[in-house]
Design a protein around this motif. Structure first.
Motif, PDB file in Angstrom:
ATOM      1  N   ALA A  68      -2.805   0.393   7.954  1.00  0.00           N
ATOM      2  CA  ALA A  68      -3.431   1.302   6.991  1.00  0.00           C
ATOM      3  C   ALA A  68      -2.596   1.405   5.735  1.00  0.00           C
ATOM      4  O   ALA A  68      -1.375   1.588   5.784  1.00  0.00           O
ATOM      5  CB  ALA A  68      -3.601   2.689   7.613  1.00  0.00           C
ATOM      6  N   ILE A  69      -3.256   1.292   4.584  1.00  0.00           N
ATOM      7  CA  ILE A  69      -2.601   1.510   3.303  1.00  0.00           C
ATOM      8  C   ILE A  69      -3.659   1.996   2.319  1.00  0.00           C
ATOM      9  O   ILE A  69      -4.761   1.447   2.246  1.00  0.00           O
ATOM     10  CB  ILE A  69      -1.896   0.234   2.795  1.00  0.00           C
ATOM     11  N   GLY A  70      -3.349   3.045   1.599  1.00  0.00           N
ATOM     12  CA  GLY A  70      -4.355   3.621   0.720  1.00  0.00           C
ATOM     13  C   GLY A  70      -5.577   4.033   1.510  1.00  0.00           C
ATOM     14  O   GLY A  70      -5.485   4.722   2.531  1.00  0.00           O
ATOM     15  N   SER A  71      -6.734   3.547   1.085  1.00  0.00           N
ATOM     16  CA  SER A  71      -7.987   3.889   1.746  1.00  0.00           C
ATOM     17  C   SER A  71      -8.520   2.775   2.638  1.00  0.00           C
ATOM     18  O   SER A  71      -9.643   2.862   3.134  1.00  0.00           O
ATOM     19  CB  SER A  71      -9.053   4.232   0.691  1.00  0.00           C
ATOM     20  N   ILE A  72      -7.732   1.725   2.865  1.00  0.00           N
ATOM     21  CA  ILE A  72      -8.225   0.587   3.644  1.00  0.00           C
ATOM     22  C   ILE A  72      -7.380   0.381   4.899  1.00  0.00           C
ATOM     23  O   ILE A  72      -6.281   0.913   5.026  1.00  0.00           O
ATOM     24  CB  ILE A  72      -8.231  -0.715   2.818  1.00  0.00           C
ATOM     25  N   ARG A  73      -7.901  -0.414   5.786  1.00  0.00           N
ATOM     26  CA  ARG A  73      -7.184  -0.884   6.965  1.00  0.00           C
ATOM     27  C   ARG A  73      -7.306  -2.396   7.010  1.00  0.00           C
ATOM     28  O   ARG A  73      -8.373  -2.960   6.740  1.00  0.00           O
ATOM     29  CB  ARG A  73      -7.740  -0.265   8.246  1.00  0.00           C
ATOM     30  N   VAL A  74      -6.199  -3.059   7.348  1.00  0.00           N
ATOM     31  CA  VAL A  74      -6.151  -4.515   7.391  1.00  0.00           C
ATOM     32  C   VAL A  74      -6.035  -4.953   8.840  1.00  0.00           C
ATOM     33  O   VAL A  74      -5.104  -4.551   9.544  1.00  0.00           O
ATOM     34  CB  VAL A  74      -4.960  -5.070   6.567  1.00  0.00           C
ATOM     35  N   ARG A  75      -6.972  -5.764   9.285  1.00  0.00           N
ATOM     36  CA  ARG A  75      -6.981  -6.206  10.668  1.00  0.00           C
ATOM     37  C   ARG A  75      -5.870  -7.226  10.933  1.00  0.00           C
ATOM     38  O   ARG A  75      -5.478  -7.974  10.033  1.00  0.00           O
ATOM     39  CB  ARG A  75      -8.336  -6.823  11.014  1.00  0.00           C
ATOM     40  N   PRO A  76      -5.368  -7.280  12.176  1.00  0.00           N
ATOM     41  CA  PRO A  76      -4.367  -8.298  12.521  1.00  0.00           C
ATOM     42  C   PRO A  76      -4.905  -9.703  12.254  1.00  0.00           C
ATOM     43  O   PRO A  76      -6.090  -9.982  12.483  1.00  0.00           O
ATOM     44  CB  PRO A  76      -4.138  -8.073  14.016  1.00  0.00           C
ATOM     45  N   GLY A  77      -4.031 -10.568  11.746  1.00  0.00           N
ATOM     46  CA  GLY A  77      -4.424 -11.946  11.469  1.00  0.00           C
ATOM     47  C   GLY A  77      -5.230 -12.105  10.205  1.00  0.00           C
ATOM     48  O   GLY A  77      -5.945 -13.095  10.038  1.00  0.00           O
ATOM     49  N   SER A 136      -5.576 -11.086   5.679  1.00  0.00           N
ATOM     50  CA  SER A 136      -4.944 -10.698   4.421  1.00  0.00           C
ATOM     51  C   SER A 136      -5.990  -9.994   3.577  1.00  0.00           C
ATOM     52  O   SER A 136      -7.146 -10.427   3.510  1.00  0.00           O
ATOM     53  CB  SER A 136      -4.417 -11.935   3.686  1.00  0.00           C
ATOM     54  N   LYS A 137      -5.593  -8.914   2.931  1.00  0.00           N
ATOM     55  CA  LYS A 137      -6.568  -8.138   2.171  1.00  0.00           C
ATOM     56  C   LYS A 137      -5.921  -7.528   0.944  1.00  0.00           C
ATOM     57  O   LYS A 137      -4.791  -7.046   1.002  1.00  0.00           O
ATOM     58  CB  LYS A 137      -7.160  -7.035   3.058  1.00  0.00           C
ATOM     59  N   ALA A 138      -6.655  -7.541  -0.162  1.00  0.00           N
ATOM     60  CA  ALA A 138      -6.175  -6.940  -1.403  1.00  0.00           C
ATOM     61  C   ALA A 138      -6.778  -5.566  -1.570  1.00  0.00           C
ATOM     62  O   ALA A 138      -7.907  -5.293  -1.139  1.00  0.00           O
ATOM     63  CB  ALA A 138      -6.537  -7.813  -2.593  1.00  0.00           C
ATOM     64  N   THR A 139      -6.028  -4.688  -2.210  1.00  0.00           N
ATOM     65  CA  THR A 139      -6.525  -3.357  -2.518  1.00  0.00           C
ATOM     66  C   THR A 139      -5.865  -2.871  -3.799  1.00  0.00           C
ATOM     67  O   THR A 139      -4.964  -3.532  -4.340  1.00  0.00           O
ATOM     68  CB  THR A 139      -6.255  -2.364  -1.364  1.00  0.00           C
ATOM     69  N   GLU A 140      -6.311  -1.732  -4.290  1.00  0.00           N
ATOM     70  CA  GLU A 140      -5.721  -1.118  -5.476  1.00  0.00           C
ATOM     71  C   GLU A 140      -5.508   0.367  -5.208  1.00  0.00           C
ATOM     72  O   GLU A 140      -6.375   1.031  -4.639  1.00  0.00           O
ATOM     73  CB  GLU A 140      -6.634  -1.302  -6.695  1.00  0.00           C
ATOM     74  N   LEU A 141      -4.348   0.871  -5.632  1.00  0.00           N
ATOM     75  CA  LEU A 141      -4.054   2.296  -5.502  1.00  0.00           C
ATOM     76  C   LEU A 141      -4.141   2.932  -6.880  1.00  0.00           C
ATOM     77  O   LEU A 141      -3.390   2.565  -7.784  1.00  0.00           O
ATOM     78  CB  LEU A 141      -2.650   2.492  -4.918  1.00  0.00           C
ATOM     79  N   SER A 152      -4.691   0.848 -11.855  1.00  0.00           N
ATOM     80  CA  SER A 152      -4.367   0.890 -10.429  1.00  0.00           C
ATOM     81  C   SER A 152      -3.220  -0.044 -10.103  1.00  0.00           C
ATOM     82  O   SER A 152      -2.958  -1.014 -10.830  1.00  0.00           O
ATOM     83  CB  SER A 152      -5.594   0.495  -9.594  1.00  0.00           C
ATOM     84  N   LEU A 153      -2.539   0.277  -9.017  1.00  0.00           N
ATOM     85  CA  LEU A 153      -1.445  -0.552  -8.516  1.00  0.00           C
ATOM     86  C   LEU A 153      -2.033  -1.638  -7.613  1.00  0.00           C
ATOM     87  O   LEU A 153      -2.609  -1.330  -6.566  1.00  0.00           O
ATOM     88  CB  LEU A 153      -0.473   0.319  -7.730  1.00  0.00           C
ATOM     89  N   PRO A 154      -1.913  -2.929  -8.002  1.00  0.00           N
ATOM     90  CA  PRO A 154      -2.497  -3.995  -7.183  1.00  0.00           C
ATOM     91  C   PRO A 154      -1.609  -4.328  -5.989  1.00  0.00           C
ATOM     92  O   PRO A 154      -0.393  -4.483  -6.131  1.00  0.00           O
ATOM     93  CB  PRO A 154      -2.578  -5.178  -8.160  1.00  0.00           C
ATOM     94  N   ILE A 155      -2.222  -4.446  -4.821  1.00  0.00           N
ATOM     95  CA  ILE A 155      -1.478  -4.713  -3.586  1.00  0.00           C
ATOM     96  C   ILE A 155      -2.238  -5.726  -2.743  1.00  0.00           C
ATOM     97  O   ILE A 155      -3.466  -5.702  -2.679  1.00  0.00           O
ATOM     98  CB  ILE A 155      -1.282  -3.415  -2.770  1.00  0.00           C
ATOM     99  N   PHE A 163       4.501   4.561  -5.162  1.00  0.00           N
ATOM    100  CA  PHE A 163       5.085   3.352  -4.582  1.00  0.00           C
ATOM    101  C   PHE A 163       5.916   3.691  -3.339  1.00  0.00           C
ATOM    102  O   PHE A 163       5.853   2.987  -2.322  1.00  0.00           O
ATOM    103  CB  PHE A 163       5.954   2.639  -5.621  1.00  0.00           C
ATOM    104  N   LEU A 164       6.677   4.767  -3.410  1.00  0.00           N
ATOM    105  CA  LEU A 164       7.478   5.170  -2.252  1.00  0.00           C
ATOM    106  C   LEU A 164       6.603   5.583  -1.076  1.00  0.00           C
ATOM    107  O   LEU A 164       6.856   5.186   0.069  1.00  0.00           O
ATOM    108  CB  LEU A 164       8.397   6.337  -2.622  1.00  0.00           C
ATOM    109  N   ARG A 165       5.557   6.342  -1.359  1.00  0.00           N
ATOM    110  CA  ARG A 165       4.714   6.863  -0.291  1.00  0.00           C
ATOM    111  C   ARG A 165       3.906   5.766   0.397  1.00  0.00           C
ATOM    112  O   ARG A 165       3.807   5.731   1.621  1.00  0.00           O
ATOM    113  CB  ARG A 165       3.763   7.923  -0.864  1.00  0.00           C
TER     114      ARG A 165
END
Length: 346
Positions: A12-21, A23-28, A40-43, A132-134
Motif C-alpha cells: 500500500a502506498i498513497g491510495s493504491i495497492r500493488v500486487r506481488p509480482g 509494478s505500478k505507477a502512482t502520484e501523490l 504531484s509526486l511521481p512514484i 516523502f517521509l510519510r
C-alpha cells in the motif's frame, strides 16, 4: 517454507495497492499551481513476488539534478517484478517545481534537502518533505539518494555515507563507485532524518546539473543494481567483481587566489599530490595571473566548470585517500569529460 516462497501481501502506498509480482505507477498530490493544475509526486513501485527488503531510490531533490532521473529510468527498465525479491519505491523527481523550471530550489528559494522532516502545514518545502517521509521513507530500510553537483560544477561518481556504520559501509562498498567518502550528516537533510528513523542511506553524487553524461549515468545504474543484488533483491549480474571503491576521509576545495579566467589542466578522478599544478588563472589577454596548486594529497572528486572566477571561489574539490593510494600514477577514472562533443562526432 522458504521465505522466498511465502505469499506476500499487496503493498500500500498513497491510495493504491500493488500486487506481488507487479509494478505500478502512482502520484501523490502535493499542491496546485495558480492555474489550478495539480502538482504531484511521481512514484513507481516494483513489488516482487518474493519476500525481501523494502528500498527506495530517489532523484531530483534539487530540481536541476537530472542525472538521477535517467539512472532510475534505466534501473527500472532492467527489473522484472515477477523475479524481484522485496519492494522498490522509485521516486525520480522529488522537487517537481524545481524540475519543471530547471531550478535547484523551490519557488520560495528553499532548499528541499535542508527542510526535513518538514510539516503537513509548513512551507511548500516542509510539506513535500513531510509527504516523502510519510509515504516513502517510513516504509523502507535502505535508501539511495541521487544527486549531481551544484550550478556550474561537476562531480566524480561517488558515494557519501557514514562509513563508520558497518551496514552502511557494506552497501557503499557494494555500490562500488570510484570513490566512497565518509561524510558528516547535515541537519535537515534527507539522509539525516532517514538515519534517525532507522534507514541506511547512500547519498550518490555524479555529474553536472541539467545535462546527461554517460560517464556520470552508467556507474550509478550499475551501482544501484549492485546494491539491490547485495540485498538479494535481484541476482548478481556481473561476471567479474567490480573495482573496489577508494575510501576517502575528509575533503576540501582549492580556492582561487586571484580573479581571472580559469584554465584547468586537471580532471575528475585524477590523483594529485600537495603542490601539484592543477591549472592557472589568466587575464583577458592571456597573461598568467596565478597558478592553481593542490593543497593536499588526494583525488579530484569535483571542480568548477565556470571559466570566470573571483578571488575566493571554489575551484577544485580534493578528497584525502585513506591508506596508500591505489595504482600510482594511474587515475581512478579516465578523463572522459575532455571530449566536448561527448563522443557524438566519433
Amino acid at each position: 517454507m522458504s521465505k522466498h516462497h511465502t505469499k506476500r501481501e499487496s503493498f500500500a502506498i498513497g491510495s493504491i495497492r500493488v500486487r506481488p509480482g507487479s509494478s505500478k505507477a502512482t502520484e501523490l498530490p502535493i499542491t496546485r499551481l495558480v492555474t489550478g493544475a495539480e502538482i504531484s509526486l511521481p512514484i513507481r513501485v516494483v513489488h516482487g513476488k518474493q519476500d525481501g527488503p523494502t528500498v527506495w531510490v530517489n532523484a531530483a531533490i534539487h530540481g536541476d539534478e537530472v542525472v538521477g532521473v535517467e539512472v532510475i529510468r534505466e534501473v527500472l527498465a532492467s527489473l522484472s517484478p515477477k523475479e524481484f525479491r522485496g519492494t522498490l519505491i522509485a521516486v525520480p523527481i522529488v522537487n517537481v517545481h524545481g524540475f519543471l523550471a530547471g531550478d535547484r530550489y523551490l519557488p520560495d528559494r528553499r532548499d528541499l534537502n535542508r527542510s526535513f522532516p518538514g510539516s503537513a502545514r509548513g512551507s511548500l518545502a516542509g510539506r513535500i518533505a513531510h509527504l516523502f517521509l510519510r509515504e516513502v521513507v517510513a516504509k523502507c530500510e535502505v535508501g539511495i539518494d541521487l544527486h549531481t553537483a551544484a550550478d556550474r560544477r561537476t562531480n566524480l561518481p561517488q558515494v557519501r555515507a557514514d562509513l563508520d556504520d558497518p551496514r552502511t559501509r557494506e552497501l557503499a562498498s557494494a555500490f562500488a563507485p570510484p570513490v566512497m567518502l565518509h561524510s558528516e550528516i547535515r541537519d535537515g537533510s534527507l539522509r539525516h532524518i532517514a538515519g534517525e528513523r532507522g534507514a541506511r542511506v547512500l547519498l550518490v553524487e555524479s555529474g553536472a546539473p541539467l545535462r546527461f553524461d554517460d560517464w556520470a549515468i552508467d556507474p550509478c545504474v550499475a551501482g544501484v543494481r549492485r546494491v539491490l543484488a547485495a540485498l538479494d533483491m535481484i541476482d548478481p549480474f556481473e561476471k567479474e567483481p567490480p573495482t573496489p571503491a577508494v575510501e576517502c576521509r575528509g575533503s576540501g576545495w582549492v580556492r582561487a587566489r586571484r580573479t581571472g579566467i580559469l584554465r584547468l589542466d586537471a580532471h575528475l578522478g585524477q590523483q594529485v599530490v600537495r603542490g601539484e599544478r592543477l591549472g592557472a588563472l589568466y587575464d583577458s589577454f592571456g597573461k598568467t595571473l596565478r597558478a592553481v596548486y593542490a593543497d593536499r594529497d588526494g583525488v579530484i572528486i569535483g571542480h568548477t566548470e565556470a571559466p570566470l572566477v573571483n578571488s575566493g571561489d571554489a575551484v577544485v574539490h580534493i578528497a584525502s585517500i585513506v591508506g596508500p593510494p591505489p595504482a600510482e600514477p594511474a587515475d581512478l577514472v579516465p578523463d572522459l569529460t575532455s571530449d566536448p562533443t561527448n563522443g557524438l562526432l566519433s
